[in-house]
Design a protein around this motif. Structure first.
Motif, mmCIF file in Angstrom:
data_model
loop_
_atom_site.group_PDB
_atom_site.id
_atom_site.type_symbol
_atom_site.label_atom_id
_atom_site.label_comp_id
_atom_site.label_asym_id
_atom_site.label_seq_id
_atom_site.Cartn_x
_atom_site.Cartn_y
_atom_site.Cartn_z
ATOM 1 N N LYS A 63 0.825 -1.204 0.000
ATOM 2 C CA LYS A 63 0.000 0.000 0.000
ATOM 3 C C LYS A 63 0.864 1.262 0.000
ATOM 4 O O LYS A 63 0.479 2.278 -0.574
ATOM 5 N N VAL A 105 -3.735 -6.506 -3.112
ATOM 6 C CA VAL A 105 -4.558 -5.450 -2.510
ATOM 7 C C VAL A 105 -6.032 -5.758 -2.727
ATOM 8 O O VAL A 105 -6.847 -5.642 -1.810
ATOM 9 N N CYS A 109 -7.590 -6.428 0.915
ATOM 10 C CA CYS A 109 -7.735 -5.132 1.578
ATOM 11 C C CYS A 109 -8.832 -5.148 2.642
ATOM 12 O O CYS A 109 -8.801 -4.353 3.572
#
Length: 192
Positions: A63, A105, A109
């Motif tokens: 990230k 991701v 996430c």
């Protein structure tokens, strides 16, 4: 941190990224990560005491790279439209150029493995997004929608474009997809 330690840690994280993306958290053992990274399992646990620590460290790293990538060149833009257009393009190209990180991701996430503390720390790097949206609303360029909703819609739009580009069965022009996708989002956010 000496180079050998850094190399081992990087190897562990690179292999973990690949395996987590391919097999998920549950389908990836620390023993497999260690084996594929060419380190002893004990070495992995010296750097990451638990699998959750490894996941959170990897999430934080990925990230962070994403944040730096999407910010590139935004300060050079003058208008809100150009800043958002740059952000849009940067995100899409990051996803296209880093498919494993993008998939990591995407898949994880909202995972329960990512701790609240890690999420909060990561989000500090994205404060500029809400500031940009607020600047657009304050200046009258963007409609006064809830900033969180605006950002979610924006980023889900980028994900749709990345997915289309990465889909090997679709042969569409990347630049055209980026531009058309941005036009759709921009038209929804403004009265232009």
């Amino acid at each position: 941190m000496d180079q050998q330690v850094k190399d081992k840690k990087t190897a562990i994280m690179d292999v973990a990224l690949k395996l987590f993306t391919e097999r998920g958290f549950h389908g990836t053992s620390t023993a497999q990560i260690s084996k594929d990274a060419g380190v002893a399992t004990g070495t992995l646990f010296n750097y990451f005491p638990t699998k959750e620590d490894l996941i959170n460290s990897l999430y934080f790293e990925v990230k962070g790279r994403l944040s730096r990538s999407i910010k590139a060149g935004i300060d050079e833009e003058v208008s809100i439209r150009d800043k958002l257009r740059r952000l849009w393009s940067n995100f899409i190209m990051w996803g296209v150029n880093n498919p494993e990180e993008y998939l990591f991701v995407e898949q994880f996430c909202s995972s329960p493995y990512i701790t609240k503390i890690t999420r909060e720390e990561v989000m500090k790097e994205y404060i500029f997004l809400s500031e940009l949206v607020q600047e657009g609303v304050t200046s009258g360029v963007l409609k006064d929608y809830t900033p969180e909703l605006t950002m979610k819609v924006f980023f889900h739009g980028t994900k749709a474009v990345v997915s289309l580009i990465l889909d090997s069965n679709v042969s569409l022009d990347t630049e055209e997809l980026i531009e058309n996708g941005f036009r759709i989002i921009w038209n929804g956010l403004t009265d232009e």
